[in-house]
Design a protein around this motif. Structure first.
Motif: not given
Length: 304
Positions: A12-16, A103-104, A214-223
């Motif tokens: 994720c982005t880290v900002r200071l 996640f990357a 909506t950001v950390r998402h993926w698919q398994r078996g098209g789901q």
């Protein structure tokens, strides 16, 4: 003069951002050191982390460092406050869903999976703060992803402000904490994703957090899958809200509420309202609903 430092960590982005440019270099070095310590201590994806050792020793008391004691204690308090809607024992469910590495490095798709209810809950975790012992329940693993980022953002903002005597803003992947007096406040855009359009606000103190599917998402078996798990089912939360933003006196409190709201689904609005929590909820069809007090007294929407 305000100046900023941006990098990537924990996928994720880290900002200071600091109000005194002279503090930026040492403060950013301190922040990176802290993030490294937390990663070595509490990452579910590192075999050598203290958390992974405790997970491997499930069922037996395991000596753990003070940092992990603090992080687990924060996670257990979040579970109590939300009656289990935010539960650190979701580790097996996340692994079953395919979220078994940073996640990357997560494949975008893979074999179909079947979610299952958790065998254990936060009530089965044993933490002896005085002795520094953590007992992960047998048949479970802990994941601190729902609380650790916000906890660290709070700690970093307060510590850097105290050390360098300047106003500070720390953002870790949408978890924002500020510390120190800044007359003009901090201009924050509340959006579903980095770079997206949203609502401009002035944050003067405390924390502001956005949780989203909506950001950390993926698919398994098209789901399609995402990382916010409903502990009752072991599956990704499937309620009406895809994104929830919350303001609170601390980023940790805001993150606990925003994550719980997504898990609670239809019950989120009365849950937030009963607790006087100011929130902005985005439904699956992009319709926006807010609870009373949003923007709260310490936030003011900027004129366009």
């Amino acid at each position: 003069m305000t100046t900023s430092f941006t990098t990537r960590a924990w996928s994720c982005t880290v900002r200071l951002v600091v109000d005194d440019a002279r503090a930026l270099k040492p403060a950013s070095a301190d922040l990176l050191w802290l993030l490294g310590c937390v990663d070595k201590t509490a990452s579910r994806f590192r075999a050598d982390s203290a958390l992974s050792r405790a997970n491997r020793n499930a069922g037996r008391p395991t000596p753990v460092p003070q940092l992990l004691v603090d992080l687990v204690e924060a996670a257990l308090q979040a579970a109590v406050q939300t009656d289990g809607a935010v539960d650190p024992t979701v580790g097996p469910a996340l692994t079953a869903l395919g979220y078994d590495r940073d996640f990357a490095a997560l494949p975008a798709d893979g074999p179909a999976i079947a979610a299952a209810p958790l065998r254990r809950s936060y009530r089965d975790v044993r933490l002896d703060r005085g002795a520094g012992l953590l007992t992960v329940p047998l048949g479970s693993t802990l994941d601190l992803g729902a609380t650790a980022k916000a906890y660290v953002a709070d700690h970093a903002a307060q510590a850097l402000h105290a050390r360098y005597g300047t106003a500070v803003m720390v953002e870790l992947g949408g978890d924002i904490a500020v510390a120190g007096h800044r007359p003009d406040g901090w201009c924050i855009e509340v959006a579903e994703r980095e770079g997206g359009t949203g609502q401009l606000l002035l944050l003067r103190h405390g924390g502001l957090v956005t949780s989203t599917t909506t950001v950390r998402h993926w698919q398994r078996g098209g789901q399609p899958l995402h990382h916010i798990v409903d502990p009752r089912t072991g599956a990704p939360a499937d309620g009406p809200w895809r994104t929830v933003s919350v303001s609170a006196p601390r980023a940790l409190a805001a993150n606990v509420a925003s994550t719980a709201a997504i898990v609670l689904g239809d019950a989120a609005l009365p849950w937030l309202t009963d607790r006087g929590i100011a929130a902005r909820l985005v439904a699956r069809d992009a319709a926006v609903t807010t609870t009373a007090g949003w923007p709260p007294a310490r936030l003011r929407e900027l004129a366009s």
